[in-house]
Design an enzyme around this catalytic site. Structure first.
Site, PDB file in Angstrom:
ATOM      1  N   THR A  98     -23.347  64.527  36.691  1.00 38.29           N
ATOM      2  CA  THR A  98     -23.022  63.217  36.134  1.00 38.29           C
ATOM      3  C   THR A  98     -21.716  63.198  35.374  1.00 38.29           C
ATOM      4  O   THR A  98     -21.047  62.189  35.265  1.00 38.29           O
ATOM      5  CB  THR A  98     -24.175  62.794  35.190  1.00 38.29           C
ATOM      6  N   LYS A 130     -32.292  73.121  28.411  1.00 38.22           N
ATOM      7  CA  LYS A 130     -32.345  71.651  28.383  1.00 38.22           C
ATOM      8  C   LYS A 130     -33.757  71.270  27.929  1.00 38.22           C
ATOM      9  O   LYS A 130     -34.723  71.472  28.655  1.00 38.22           O
ATOM     10  CB  LYS A 130     -32.040  71.078  29.761  1.00 38.22           C
ATOM     11  N   THR A 171     -26.696  68.713  34.490  1.00 36.86           N
ATOM     12  CA  THR A 171     -27.397  69.245  33.302  1.00 36.86           C
ATOM     13  C   THR A 171     -28.722  69.904  33.653  1.00 36.86           C
ATOM     14  O   THR A 171     -29.180  70.780  32.942  1.00 36.86           O
ATOM     15  CB  THR A 171     -27.695  68.099  32.322  1.00 36.86           C
ATOM     16  N   ASP A 172     -29.352  69.519  34.772  1.00 39.75           N
ATOM     17  CA  ASP A 172     -30.722  69.978  35.021  1.00 39.75           C
ATOM     18  C   ASP A 172     -30.841  71.496  35.077  1.00 39.75           C
ATOM     19  O   ASP A 172     -31.811  72.056  34.594  1.00 39.75           O
ATOM     20  CB  ASP A 172     -31.265  69.389  36.338  1.00 39.75           C
TER      21      ASP A 172
HETATM   22  N1  DAS Z   1     -29.355  65.469  38.610  1.00 45.13           N
HETATM   23  C1  DAS Z   1     -28.680  65.882  37.423  1.00 45.13           C
HETATM   24  C2  DAS Z   1     -27.973  67.210  37.699  1.00 45.13           C
HETATM   25  O1  DAS Z   1     -27.121  67.263  38.584  1.00 45.13           O
HETATM   26  C3  DAS Z   1     -27.695  64.871  36.931  1.00 45.13           C
HETATM   27  C4  DAS Z   1     -27.006  65.405  35.684  1.00 45.13           C
HETATM   28  O2  DAS Z   1     -27.697  65.545  34.689  1.00 45.13           O
HETATM   29  O3  DAS Z   1     -25.857  65.747  35.765  1.00 45.13           O
HETATM   30  O4  DAS Z   1     -28.282  68.186  36.981  1.00 45.13           O
END
Ligand code: DAS
Length: 431
Positions: free
Chosen positions: A84, A239, A160-161
């Site tokens: 993102t 996270k 972030t995941d």
């Molecule tokens: N789906 C999530 C990822 O790519 C979007 C984000 O948090 O950047 O980890």
């Protein structure tokens, strides 16, 4: 009207103004409001629509211009993997598209120009939930290219995941790293009023340009407000919230530093590895074909849950608290637990099985209870480790890629590069 146009919807009781986004349902109109959130309105409620301003096609930069390099400023290479942080909503599709060329990044975050000379390129364009061991190898090799081209620091933008898996993986793969490699994500895309992308990226760049830190780390919001970011330990962070901007927290560790970008302040929390540009970077990569599982203990477990991993190369177990599992046959309802223990023993004879804790915080301690002692006797490794399940997974993958099974038994619960805290900091809980 077409997606991307700025419009107003006049309803009986209110007027909604926003950018028209493609709607999955012909009976509803979807608007992206100025705060970045989407709202869906049934067409039947709309009394009138007003075109405020048509979509202005963003000037697509065809050929990246050379970004001017200014003397006296450090060189920061930004490597994009997707996620993102470096993306915007494409109103025609409602989807999120990556923006990654130097000009687009500098256009989105012009303050970067004041901090450093910035180069920026795409390594991959993917959501981080799809990362595999092979991608860690690609990132490590791309980092080496930038180190060899004289970068003073590297920022990797990333979803972030699974960002904390990647930060751990690069910590093991990049041996002798003498500059900072900071992973940066965002919970809100750059076109939303609430985006965290700007502060995360600028804080990471400012930290690289104004500190002597070396090694892999994470830079994300410290709180839900835009006051400060934390530089977090690459091997001991996680996270911890699905959507908050301060989702990343240190686990069994303190943050490395706090960055207050608006005040241009950096406050280190303790010792850290110093920069050494003479340091020789070596790569110790991952065997991309490894099969390693993570099995979370839960009530009502069956032996098949253990034996289903018999063809794998390694297994991380997320046990209860100190490292317990349902292996005790204590009444006629738990006879099956003896078979759980038997299957666990068979697994341990075939591969390294490492205990981690679903309590997330604290340390594995297999000597306290008879259950733990039986698990240890079965051959489960990880006694006294305080690694998160994710870091344990990455360490096991890296050890299986670079060491023999006998060495793994010695190394898995031994601190190598900071993945296991020598002593537990009592304040390092829920911070
Ligand atoms: N789906 C999530 C990822 O790519 C979007 C984000 O948090 O950047 O980890």
């Amino acid at each position: 009207m077409k997606p991307g146009d700025l419009i107003e919807l006049v309803l009986d009781d209110e007027v909604l103004k926003g950018t028209l986004v493609q709607s999955p349902d012909p009976e509803t109109i979807v608007l992206k409001l100025s705060n970045g959130y989407n709202v869906a309105v049934e067409k039947s409620r709309v009394r009138k629509t007003v075109l405020v301003s048509p979509l202005v096609e963003a000037s697509v930069i065809k050929k990246p211009r050379q970004v001017e390099m200014r003397k006296g400023l450090p060189l920061i290479s930004i490597l994009h993997t997707g996620g993102t942080i470096a993306s915007k909503v494409d109103y025609r599709t409602g989807g999120v598209v990556a923006r990654f060329s130097p000009e687009e990044i500098l256009a989105m975050f012009p303050e970067l120009n004041g901090i450093a000379n910035v180069t920026s390129r795409l390594v991959s364009n993917m959501w981080s939930e799809d990362m595999r061991l092979a991608h860690y190898n690609v990132m490590a090799m791309e980092v080496r290219k930038e180190v060899e081209s004289g970068a003073d620091g590297i920022i990797i933008t990333h979803g972030t995941d699974t960002l904390h898996y990647t930060s751990a993986a690069l910590s093991f793969a990049l041996q002798g790293l003498g500059i900072p490699v900071i992973l940066v994500g965002a919970q809100r895309s750059s076109d939303r009023g609430s985006t965290d992308a700007r502060l995360n990226l600028l804080s990471a760049a400012y930290f690289i340009a104004n500190s002597d830190f070396a090694g892999v780390a994470i830079c994300m919001h410290e709180t839900i407000s835009d006051t400060s970011c934390l530089i977090l330990p690459a091997l001991k962070s996680r996270k911890m919230h699905t959507s908050r901007r301060d989702a990343f927290r240190p686990i069994n560790a303190l943050p490395i530093a706090r960055v207050c970008y608006d005040e241009r302040g950096i406050e280190f929390k303790g010792d850290y590895r110093k920069r050494d540009k003479k340091s020789r970077l070596g790569l110790k990569l991952f065997n991309e074909g490894l099969k390693i599982g993570i099995l979370k203990a839960h009530p009502n477990m069956y032996p098949e849950e253990f034996s289903s991993y018999r063809d794998f190369d390694g297994l991380v177990i997320e046990g209860y608290a100190l490292g317990q599992l349902p292996i005790n046959a204590v009444d006629e309802k738990t006879n099956i637990h003896s078979r759980n223990l038997e299957e666990l023993r068979l697994l341990c004879a075939k591969m390294p099985v490492v205990m981690s804790s679903q309590s997330i915080y604290g340390r594995i301690q297999l000597d306290v209870y008879s259950t733990g002692r039986d698990i240890k006797a079965a051959g489960v490794l990880g006694h006294l480790s305080d690694m998160t399940p994710e870091t344990a997974f990455i360490k096991l993958a890296w050890l299986l890629s670079n060491h023999s099974k006998d060495e793994i038994r010695l190394l898995i619960a031994k601190n190598l590069i900071g993945e296991i805290a020598e002593r537990s900091e009592k304040e390092a809980f829920l911070i």
